[in-house]
Design a protein around this motif. Structure first.
Motif, PDB file in Angstrom:
ATOM      1  N   THR A   2       0.833  -1.180   0.000  1.00 20.76           N
ATOM      2  CA  THR A   2       0.000   0.000   0.000  1.00 20.76           C
ATOM      3  C   THR A   2       0.882   1.248   0.000  1.00 20.76           C
ATOM      4  N   TYR A   5      -0.727   8.200   1.294  1.00 18.77           N
ATOM      5  CA  TYR A   5      -0.853   9.545   0.738  1.00 18.77           C
ATOM      6  C   TYR A   5       0.244  10.443   1.304  1.00 18.77           C
ATOM      7  N   THR A  46      -8.750  12.874  -7.759  1.00 18.43           N
ATOM      8  CA  THR A  46      -8.865  11.504  -7.291  1.00 18.43           C
ATOM      9  C   THR A  46      -7.807  10.697  -8.013  1.00 18.43           C
ATOM     10  N   ASP A  47      -6.926  10.058  -7.270  1.00 19.47           N
ATOM     11  CA  ASP A  47      -5.784   9.325  -7.804  1.00 19.47           C
ATOM     12  C   ASP A  47      -4.763  10.248  -8.471  1.00 19.47           C
ATOM     13  N   TYR A  48      -4.891  11.522  -8.293  1.00 20.09           N
ATOM     14  CA  TYR A  48      -3.922  12.542  -8.689  1.00 20.09           C
ATOM     15  C   TYR A  48      -4.234  13.750  -7.816  1.00 20.09           C
ATOM     16  N   THR A  49      -3.412  14.765  -7.873  1.00 21.12           N
ATOM     17  CA  THR A  49      -3.653  15.971  -7.090  1.00 21.12           C
ATOM     18  C   THR A  49      -3.887  17.138  -8.040  1.00 21.12           C
ATOM     19  N   GLU A 114       0.510  14.506 -10.972  1.00 22.42           N
ATOM     20  CA  GLU A 114       0.442  13.055 -10.775  1.00 22.42           C
ATOM     21  C   GLU A 114       1.641  12.595  -9.956  1.00 22.42           C
ATOM     22  N   LEU A 116       2.703   8.872  -7.298  1.00 18.47           N
ATOM     23  CA  LEU A 116       2.214   7.591  -6.771  1.00 18.47           C
ATOM     24  C   LEU A 116       1.554   7.735  -5.418  1.00 18.47           C
TER      25      LEU A 116
END
Length: 118
Positions: A2, A5, A46-49, A114, A116
């Motif tokens: 995992t 963030y 979402t899944d990026y900033t 973007e 990870l």
């Protein structure tokens, strides 16, 4: 595995501080900040900033020039930010505005960032 963030503002701010002469703040402008000044804050994604890059100055042309310079530096140097797999692209063209609280000219844009850890 995992991936946790990570707030991207501190490493992006650190990179930008090393590349421009203006004050660079994260999340909010301090009260009475000397102008011109640059602000970087997160505004979703979402899944990026999604970043909002905002510049306040004493005139609109200066605000826009500094914004464009900072925006281009972030996009061109995203891979050097201390986050894994970082890259960036602009989501909006720069927009000129007036800050409602101070009455000062400002310019802003959104940048898709973007990494990870998003």
């Amino acid at each position: 595995m995992t991936v946790s963030y990570v707030d991207p503002i501190p490493p992006i701010r650190k990179m930008l501080v090393s590349m421009i002469n203006e004050k660079v703040y994260g999340n909010t402008f301090p009260s009475g900040a000397a102008l011109p000044a640059v602000l970087i804050r997160t505004v979703g994604g979402t899944d990026y900033t999604r970043l909002q890059l905002l510049v306040r100055a004493n005139d609109d042309i200066t605000a826009m020039q500094i914004l464009i310079k900072a925006m281009n530096l972030i996009i061109q140097n995203a891979a050097s930010v201390a986050l894994r797999g970082a890259w960036a692209e602009k989501e909006t063209n720069p927009i000129s505005a007036t800050d409602e609280d101070t009455g000062k000219p400002e310019a802003w844009c959104y940048i898709r960032f973007e990494h990870l850890e998003a």
